[in-house]
Design an enzyme around this catalytic site. Sequence first.
Site, PDB file in Angstrom:
ATOM      1  N   GLY A  25       0.841  -1.191   0.000  1.00  0.00           N
ATOM      2  CA  GLY A  25       0.000   0.000   0.000  1.00  0.00           C
ATOM      3  C   GLY A  25       0.872   1.236   0.000  1.00  0.00           C
ATOM      4  O   GLY A  25       2.023   1.201  -0.447  1.00  0.00           O
ATOM      5  N   GLU A  37       5.720  -3.349   0.837  1.00  0.00           N
ATOM      6  CA  GLU A  37       5.737  -2.979  -0.591  1.00  0.00           C
ATOM      7  C   GLU A  37       4.967  -1.670  -0.684  1.00  0.00           C
ATOM      8  O   GLU A  37       3.735  -1.668  -0.664  1.00  0.00           O
ATOM      9  CB  GLU A  37       5.048  -4.058  -1.434  1.00  0.00           C
ATOM     10  CG  GLU A  37       5.711  -5.423  -1.399  1.00  0.00           C
ATOM     11  CD  GLU A  37       6.959  -5.495  -2.278  1.00  0.00           C
ATOM     12  OE1 GLU A  37       7.373  -4.471  -2.860  1.00  0.00           O
ATOM     13  OE2 GLU A  37       7.522  -6.596  -2.367  1.00  0.00           O
ATOM     14  N   CYS A  97       1.843   0.017  -8.845  1.00  0.00           N
ATOM     15  CA  CYS A  97       2.926   0.548  -8.018  1.00  0.00           C
ATOM     16  C   CYS A  97       4.179   0.774  -8.846  1.00  0.00           C
ATOM     17  O   CYS A  97       4.776   1.844  -8.814  1.00  0.00           O
ATOM     18  CB  CYS A  97       3.205  -0.402  -6.865  1.00  0.00           C
ATOM     19  SG  CYS A  97       3.413  -2.100  -7.413  1.00  0.00           S
TER      20      CYS A  97
END
Length: 470
Positions: free
Chosen positions: A222, A244, A278
């Site tokens: 997140g 992460e 991401c």
Amino acid sequence: MKTYESLLEAITPTGGETREVFDPATGEKIGDAPVQTVADLEAAIDRAEAAQIEWARLSDAERIQYLHKAADAIEASAEALAELLSREQGKPLNGPNARFEVGGSSVWTRAAADTPLPVEVLVDDESGYAEMHYRPIGVVGAISPWNWPMMISIWQIAPSLRMGNTVVIKPAETTTLSVLALVTVMNQVLPEGVLNIVTGPGRTVGDALTRSPKVGKIMFTGSTEVGKRIIQASADNITRLTLELGGNDAGIVLPDVDAAEIAENLFWGGFINTGQTCAALKRLYVHDSVYDEVLEKLVEFAKNVPMGVGLDEQNVLGPLQNKGQFDVVDRLVEAAKASGARVVLGGNPDRDAPGYFYPTTIVADIDPHNALVVEEQFGPALPVIRYTDVEEAIRLANELEFGLGASVWSKDRAEATRIAARLESGTVWINSHGGLHPMIPFGGAKQSGYGREFGVEGLKAVSVPQVVSG
Ligand code: NAD
């Protein structure tokens, strides 16, 4: 649970607090998601703790077999899962989207099952004998985001189960149904209590999961902001963490590229999952000598990629998943426009249309310190920055606190590798951006997090290394 209707029925709450779920492409209601509480979480952690003893007692081969059965179950419900994911997350069925994500979920489950992790003999000579074993941690808490809700949850769940841990997962509020469906499908074949899900807000249920003394490890994917809170929460119990976190990946295009050849990979590097990834390419630095040509070829490719409602088979780009993210992208592109940057594609959303569609947007001649460059946009708006000296591009690429991925684009592999060595990121891709592989460790540098997922490193990350010596 082979049809969408039967899957939805299986996960529809029969009581308790619920939240309505709407398709971000159309605004239509698709169902109701449970909203659980810290008391529900505590019960789930107790179930996971109780089940862990038997689960850890199984042989590695038995757990591997269970993981393959879980992958079979995902495959058997694949089309229903993809439809639900598309309706709730917004991503289209086709392209590198919903069907791809469900397929990736079974692929990664099998990879976690099949990766060998034998006992390592560390020393075996006249000085002594020692072996390294990897033991279960106990209960793993998993917290996942809304961009790739099924696949990222699997990255947390599958290695944890393989190593003899049980799992309590808390999905993101806006993609609860997708993860609930995935877990429900897997639980058709897994022993009771091994894989548990608790829904609810991050700030209460998620926070309590990170503070529980019964949870030995948190796998979190997140934002960097929440990651920092989890680090603080982990202090009391020395809870292990894999974090992460956010990314703002740079790509550096060198003067020797063939613009037409790289345009497609550049596009998908930046716009996969409509930019909500991401490790997407989020700022592109292009040498002055090829700047206009790269921009032209990129725009030429980008303008023909269809965006629209996920269930329409022709689309490969979708809406933003939620209003908050739409507003972030909108604000950043407006800031770029106000600064005098040149919008060469998109930048003109229909704010009154149903759904959170933001058009594919490419912004040129932008100041390297504009908000669209230095903040994580997490959407379909790519800033393209002109540079003249590669030293300047490397400095700009490294100056942010993020360090998830980066890419170098060149025909000269040796030169690209030399530049890669100077980029502060967990991965550097050459002539592509963002591709992942279940056997290649993935994770961040700097404030993009720590710990690695996938492959042998990923299995070690969800276990306790134990030396047996003598
Ligand atoms: P987020 O941090 O807002 O939420 C992620 C999860 O954390 C959700 O399940 C949420 O409910 C939970 N949460 C919120 N507050 C919490 C708290 N105090 N304690 C515990 N849990 C809490 O992130 P998001 O908006 O869902 O996802 C987007 C972000 O995730 C982007 O920054 C993106 O770059 C990042 N991301 C990183 C990776 C990676 O592999 N590095 C992958 C995907 C997304």
